[in-house]
Write a protein that holds these residues in place. Structure first.
Motif: not given
Length: 117
Positions: A83-89
């Motif tokens: 989830g947070l990796a997707l937010c960063k992307k």
């Protein structure tokens, strides 16, 4: 909140992930509170999502955005760790930056910095 030149579906996903995390990582026996705000400057917009949840140690503020990075076991909190990796992307796709600060037992604040067109 201000109007920005962004991909609406990606921004929807960003907010869904950050708000869902704020609700998921609440403190037992304490009603969750999520505050969303924005500040404009000449060059960028800062969006903030703050909660009163379980928080995290400051040393993890950068690694939580890594793919499959989890601070808690699957038995404690459901999720995949993306989830947070997707937010960063999503934020990077908009030429922005995302940061996180937290304090154990006091909550977390996620700041999203997006350039103003």
């Amino acid at each position: 909140l201000p109007t920005l030149d962004v991909d609406p579906s990606q921004m929807r996903q960003l907010f869904q992930n950050l708000i869902a995390n704020a609700l998921k990582f609440h403190r037992k026996g304490v009603p969750p509170v999520v505050k969303i705000g924005a500040e404009m400057s000449k060059n960028h917009c800062t969006l903030s999502i703050a909660d009163n949840g379980i928080g995290f140690e400051e040393q993890y503020s950068k690694i939580i955005f890594s793919m499959f990075q989890r601070l808690h076991g699957k038995q404690d909190y459901a999720g995949t760790g993306i989830g947070l990796a997707l937010c960063k992307k999503i934020v990077e796709n908009h030429h922005g930056m995302i940061t996180a600060t937290g304090k154990p037992g006091q909550g977390a604040i996620f700041n999203v910095y997006l350039p103003v067109a």
